[in-house]
Design an enzyme around this catalytic site. Structure first.
Site, PDB file in Angstrom:
ATOM      1  N   SER A 156       0.804  -1.224   0.000  1.00 48.30           N
ATOM      2  CA  SER A 156       0.000   0.000   0.000  1.00 48.30           C
ATOM      3  C   SER A 156       0.835   1.271   0.000  1.00 48.30           C
ATOM      4  CB  SER A 156      -0.945   0.026   1.211  1.00 48.30           C
ATOM      5  OG  SER A 156      -0.247   0.353   2.389  1.00 48.30           O
ATOM      6  N   LYS A 193       1.199   4.052   7.454  1.00 47.61           N
ATOM      7  CA  LYS A 193       0.441   4.921   6.554  1.00 47.61           C
ATOM      8  C   LYS A 193       0.894   6.374   6.726  1.00 47.61           C
ATOM      9  CE  LYS A 193      -2.510   1.970   4.701  1.00 47.61           C
ATOM     10  NZ  LYS A 193      -1.746   0.786   5.106  1.00 47.61           N
TER      11      LYS A 193
END
EC number: 3.4.21.88
Length: 235
Positions: A156, A193
């Site tokens: 990701s 993230k």
């Protein structure tokens, strides 16, 4: 030749200007470099200006311009469409992790940091595990404070130059600036993230269009550290 602190400050200013179009404040620079006072930032800026790396723009607040970067400056690939801070990257074979039980300094001016497990760059996985081994990390990638290593699992964050199997160097802490890549604990799951502060909410952004941005209340996200470097080993 720049000192480590001069290099860190130059790259921080460069990335912040790319992200927001405005150079960081002295308070932000002081916090980013873990300095006790703004006088240290003034000295670093003066040194960078004297060496021709930055210049002050007259009649403008927070007006610093990066004139050039050192040739040895190495950063991860930029996130497409989102300028942001990017960590130092060490690529190569590297040294194999060790199983030493105590922190120690290696002979080649590196520090052995604990590998605490795997971190999801994708769907969050179980919270960080206990130390399993140690990895030698060059001192040049580290600043003040406590650091640890996590092995990346998932894709990701590929547009931020973070790949499956990479080792990320995390500076331990419970705060982060908007736009920084963090280890975030959500419930009992940890994920890697980019953190964005949006009003009273916290957004955890992926760097891969396959993954959606997740929005949480401020009391739902616990920052456990922020990304400062990355080691990619080839076998």
């Amino acid at each position: 030749m720049l000192t480590r602190k001069q290099h860190e400050l130059l790259m921080f200013i460069h990335e912040r200007i790319k992200e927001s179009g405005v150079s960081p404040s002295f308070d932000e620079m002081k916090e980013a470099l873990d300095l006790a006072s703004k006088s240290g930032i003034h000295r670093l800026i003066t040194a960078l200006e004297e060496r021709g790396f930055i210049r002050r723009l007259a009649h403008r607040a927070r007006a610093l311009e990066v004139v050039k970067l050192p040739q040895q400056a190495t950063t991860a690939a930029p996130p497409k469409g989102r300028g942001a801070f990017r960590p130092q990257v060490l690529e190569g074979g590297g040294q194999a992790p060790t199983t030493s039980a105590q922190p120690q300094m290696a002979a080649d001016n590196s520090r052995e940091l604990p590998i605490l497990g795997r971190i999801a760059a994708g769907t969050p996985i179980d919270a960080i595990q206990h130390e399993r081994e140690r990895l030698p990390v060059p001192e040049s990638m580290l600043g003040a404070g406590e650091h640890y290593v996590l092995e990346v699992q998932g894709d990701s964050m590929i547009e931020a130059g973070i790949l499956d199997g990479d080792y990320v160097i995390i500076k331990k802490g419970d705060t982060a600036n908007s736009g920084e890549i963090v280890v975030a604990l959500v419930g009992e799951e940890a994920t890697l993230k980019r953190l964005r502060k949006k009003g009273g909410s916290i957004a955890l952004e992926a760097a891969n269009p396959k993954y959606e941005t997740r929005i949480f209340g401020p009391d739902q996200v616990e920052v456990q550290g922020k990304l400062v470097g990355l080691i990619r080993r080839y076998h």
